[in-house]
Design a protein around this motif. Structure first.
Motif, short mmCIF file in Angstrom:
data_model
loop_
_atom_site.label_atom_id
_atom_site.label_comp_id
_atom_site.label_asym_id
_atom_site.label_seq_id
_atom_site.Cartn_x
_atom_site.Cartn_y
_atom_site.Cartn_z
N LEU A 1 18.34 30.65 -10.80
CA LEU A 1 17.79 30.15 -9.78
C LEU A 1 18.75 29.59 -8.84
CD1 LEU A 1 16.19 27.31 -11.70
CD2 LEU A 1 15.37 28.57 -10.36
N LYS A 2 20.22 30.07 -9.93
CA LYS A 2 21.27 29.97 -8.53
C LYS A 2 21.38 31.04 -7.81
CE LYS A 2 24.44 26.97 -11.85
NZ LYS A 2 24.87 26.96 -12.55
N THR A 3 21.30 32.02 -8.08
CA THR A 3 20.87 33.98 -7.76
C THR A 3 19.99 34.07 -6.86
OG1 THR A 3 21.59 34.86 -10.35
CG2 THR A 3 20.34 36.06 -8.36
N ALA A 4 18.99 32.94 -6.76
CA ALA A 4 17.80 32.92 -5.74
C ALA A 4 18.03 31.85 -4.92
CB ALA A 4 16.56 32.64 -6.30
N ASP A 5 19.62 30.97 -5.06
CA ASP A 5 19.33 30.25 -4.09
C ASP A 5 18.61 28.88 -4.03
OD1 ASP A 5 22.13 31.32 -3.14
OD2 ASP A 5 20.75 32.16 -0.96
N ILE A 6 18.32 28.41 -5.09
CA ILE A 6 17.30 27.72 -5.68
C ILE A 6 17.79 26.41 -6.16
CG2 ILE A 6 15.36 26.93 -6.43
CD1 ILE A 6 14.26 29.74 -7.05
N CYS B 1 -4.82 28.72 -16.48
CA CYS B 1 -3.58 28.73 -15.58
C CYS B 1 -4.09 29.98 -14.71
CB CYS B 1 -2.44 29.12 -16.50
SG CYS B 1 -1.93 30.22 -17.27
N LYS B 2 -3.42 30.21 -13.80
CA LYS B 2 -3.25 31.04 -13.22
C LYS B 2 -2.13 32.30 -13.20
CE LYS B 2 -3.83 28.33 -9.51
NZ LYS B 2 -3.15 27.20 -7.43
N SER B 3 -1.22 32.30 -14.21
CA SER B 3 -0.42 33.36 -14.43
C SER B 3 0.40 32.67 -15.84
CB SER B 3 0.54 33.66 -13.02
OG SER B 3 1.36 34.32 -13.67
N LEU B 4 0.12 34.49 -16.12
CA LEU B 4 1.13 34.23 -17.42
C LEU B 4 1.85 35.40 -18.04
CD1 LEU B 4 -0.19 32.91 -20.93
CD2 LEU B 4 0.71 34.36 -20.39
N ILE B 5 3.31 35.12 -18.17
CA ILE B 5 3.40 36.32 -17.91
C ILE B 5 4.74 36.07 -20.02
CG2 ILE B 5 5.82 37.69 -17.56
CD1 ILE B 5 5.31 36.40 -14.66
N HIS B 6 4.10 37.35 -20.92
CA HIS B 6 4.87 37.26 -22.20
C HIS B 6 5.63 38.57 -22.22
CE1 HIS B 6 3.45 38.71 -26.11
NE2 HIS B 6 4.34 37.05 -26.34
N GLY B 7 6.58 38.41 -22.84
CA GLY B 7 7.37 38.89 -22.57
C GLY B 7 8.97 38.82 -23.06
N ALA B 8 10.07 39.37 -23.99
CA ALA B 8 11.65 39.17 -24.45
C ALA B 8 11.96 39.26 -22.70
CB ALA B 8 12.32 39.76 -24.86
N GLY B 9 12.93 37.98 -21.74
CA GLY B 9 13.72 37.69 -20.98
C GLY B 9 12.58 37.54 -20.16
N SER B 10 11.28 37.03 -20.28
CA SER B 10 10.48 36.52 -19.13
C SER B 10 11.12 35.69 -18.40
CB SER B 10 9.00 36.34 -19.61
OG SER B 10 8.78 35.79 -20.85
N ILE B 11 11.72 34.24 -18.66
CA ILE B 11 12.46 33.79 -18.29
C ILE B 11 12.71 33.24 -16.93
CG2 ILE B 11 14.33 33.52 -19.81
CD1 ILE B 11 15.00 30.76 -19.37
N ARG B 12 13.35 34.26 -17.17
CA ARG B 12 13.98 34.41 -15.75
C ARG B 12 13.28 35.22 -14.09
NH1 ARG B 12 19.28 35.67 -16.40
NH2 ARG B 12 19.78 36.49 -18.70
N GLN B 13 11.62 35.00 -14.64
CA GLN B 13 10.64 35.92 -13.63
C GLN B 13 10.32 34.44 -12.97
OE1 GLN B 13 8.74 39.52 -15.77
NE2 GLN B 13 8.49 38.99 -13.91
N ALA B 14 11.00 32.82 -13.62
CA ALA B 14 10.42 31.82 -12.87
C ALA B 14 10.90 32.04 -11.84
CB ALA B 14 11.39 30.65 -13.35
N ALA B 15 12.28 31.83 -11.27
CA ALA B 15 12.66 32.24 -9.67
C ALA B 15 12.02 33.21 -8.81
CB ALA B 15 14.28 32.76 -9.93
N ASP B 16 11.67 33.85 -9.10
CA ASP B 16 10.57 35.13 -8.16
C ASP B 16 9.45 34.40 -7.80
OD1 ASP B 16 12.50 37.23 -8.75
OD2 ASP B 16 11.31 37.88 -10.86
N TYR B 17 8.46 33.84 -9.28
CA TYR B 17 7.23 32.59 -8.43
C TYR B 17 7.69 31.35 -8.00
CZ TYR B 17 3.23 29.87 -8.68
OH TYR B 17 2.59 28.76 -8.74
N LEU B 18 8.65 30.74 -7.70
CA LEU B 18 9.51 30.29 -6.88
C LEU B 18 9.12 30.49 -5.47
CD1 LEU B 18 11.44 27.60 -9.34
CD2 LEU B 18 9.11 27.51 -8.27
N LEU B 19 10.28 31.45 -5.52
CA LEU B 19 10.12 32.17 -4.02
C LEU B 19 9.35 32.54 -3.09
CD1 LEU B 19 13.52 34.36 -4.96
CD2 LEU B 19 13.92 32.71 -3.00
#
Length: 384
Positions: A55-60, A9-27
């Motif tokens: 996602l809501k916070t990022a207006d996605i 894969c192109k990018s992998l993020i490991h660690g507690a709370g990393s779920i919240r970084q999906a919005a950053d990538y989408l933006l």
């Protein structure tokens, strides 16, 4: 050294709370509408809440397809594709176990493709591009988040695979907090599933390579050392974290050095009898290993210290036999069924299972020892 290719894969993020970084990538990708592919259990447990909040916070804007079932069939896949097209989504997130992530892969592809699902079954038949794809696993088992494979159950209850580098995710988020609520039996079955991936990748006949070997060994070290703790103490974050990492490494390994006979013989159990995939692999694993031992004892003996550190010696056949015994003991200790009869399969169905397993030539060709119908039947009989 034999020439090889390794996809990841192109990018992998490991660690507690990393779920919240999906919005950053989408933006970063200028995505404003996304489809989330998941299952009813995820919704019921509300595991998806942190993702939706970010996602809501990022207006996605997001749509949720939560109809994925274990061993997803073609209609489930196409329903997800239809929702993605109707909502004009610009990216897809797979959120859950292997089934949800497999459906997400196909939704990302078929929403953006003129090909039909039937046209892309097999190896490298998928063409063109897909929508951006994020994968977020909630189990430590399938490794689907990093593989180029999606498995679908056809109308005839046969499992078929779509295999293509196009399906490999753009971003993978490994958040151990998402796995804390897994029941012991699911933790056990998915953990053994991940171990099977590593073992089969290490002995794969055609594409075994130094990188996949390294990942398989490290996966087994992490998985074997932590699976009992994860099953018995489900809130142990460190054990969960190591299981999730081990599962991903095993996924990387078999994504590039494909699995073989264990999976080929396990698929009919899921396709026809709806036995969960991890449990199906667990039921078959020791018996395929005993069959393969005639040609794979050196590889099994090399893996033995990573799975059972106390195993050591010069006699590869003896070490292999002891390793298989230790794996069977592990499966029993985890409380999983150990015989086909324990999961409702009758003895007169074994021949049918063997016939169906022989259709999985995509997998059987990777096995280190050739398997004929009679061999498959003998393995099922041993597992019965």
């Amino acid at each position: 050294m034999t020439k090889f290719v390794f996809h990841t894969c192109k990018s992998l993020i490991h660690g507690a709370g990393s779920i919240r970084q999906a919005a950053d990538y989408l933006l970063e990708q200028n995505v404003t509408r996304v489809l989330i592919v998941t299952d009813p259990g995820i919704i019921r447990l509300n595991l998806i809440a942190p993702l939706l909040e970010s996602l809501k916070t990022a207006d996605i804007t997001y749509s949720v397809f939560n109809d994925v079932q274990a061993d997803p069939n073609e209609s489930i896949v196409m329903s997800a594709v239809m929702l993605a097209k109707t909502q004009s989504v610009e990216a897809v997130i797979g959120f859950g176990g292997g089934s949800s992530m497999d459906v997400a892969k196909l939704a990302a592809l078929l929403t953006h493709s003129d090909q039909s699902l039937q046209q892309i079954y097999g190896v490298d038949n998928a063409q063109g591009q897909r929508l951006p794809l994020i994968q977020i696993p909630t189990t430590a088992g399938t490794g689907s988040e990093v593989t180029p494979i999606a498995i679908v159950t056809t109308i005839n209850n046969e499992k078929k695979g779509v295999v293509s580098p196009i399906l490999i995710a753009d971003q993978v988020l490994l958040d151990p907090e998402l796995t804390l609520g897994l029941p012991p039996e699911i933790t056990a079955a998915t953990g053994i599933d991940a171990m099977v991936h590593a073992i089969e990748a290490f002995t794969s006949k055609l594409k075994k390579n130094p990188i996949s070997d390294f990942m398989a060994r490290e996966a087994l070290r992490l998985l074997a050392a932590n699976i009992r703790t994860a099953v018995q103490h489900g809130n142990d974050v460190e054990a969960r974290e190591k299981m999730l990492l081990g599962s991903m490494l095993a996924g990387q390994a078999f994504a590039n050095a494909p699995v073989a006979a264990v999976h080929a013989l396990a698929y009919p159990l899921g396709g026809h009898f709806h036995i969960p995939h991890g449990l199906s692999n667990s039921l078959i694993l020791p018996h395929v290993m005993r069959f393969n031992a005639a040609v794979s004892s050196s590889e099994y003996a090399e893996l033995a210290p990573f799975i059972t550190p106390s195993l050591a010696g010069d006699n590869e056949r003896v070490i292999t036999s002891q390793l298989i015994d230790s794996l069977q003991a592990l499966i029993r200790d985890l409380g999983l069924p150990t015989r086909l009869r324990d999961v409702g399969i009758a003895g007169d169905q074994l021949q049918f299972l063997a016939q169906d397993a022989m259709k999985q030539q995509r997998l059987l060709m990777n096995n280190p020892r050739e398997i004929a119908f009679e061999d498959a039947l003998t393995i099922y009989q041993a597992a019965y």
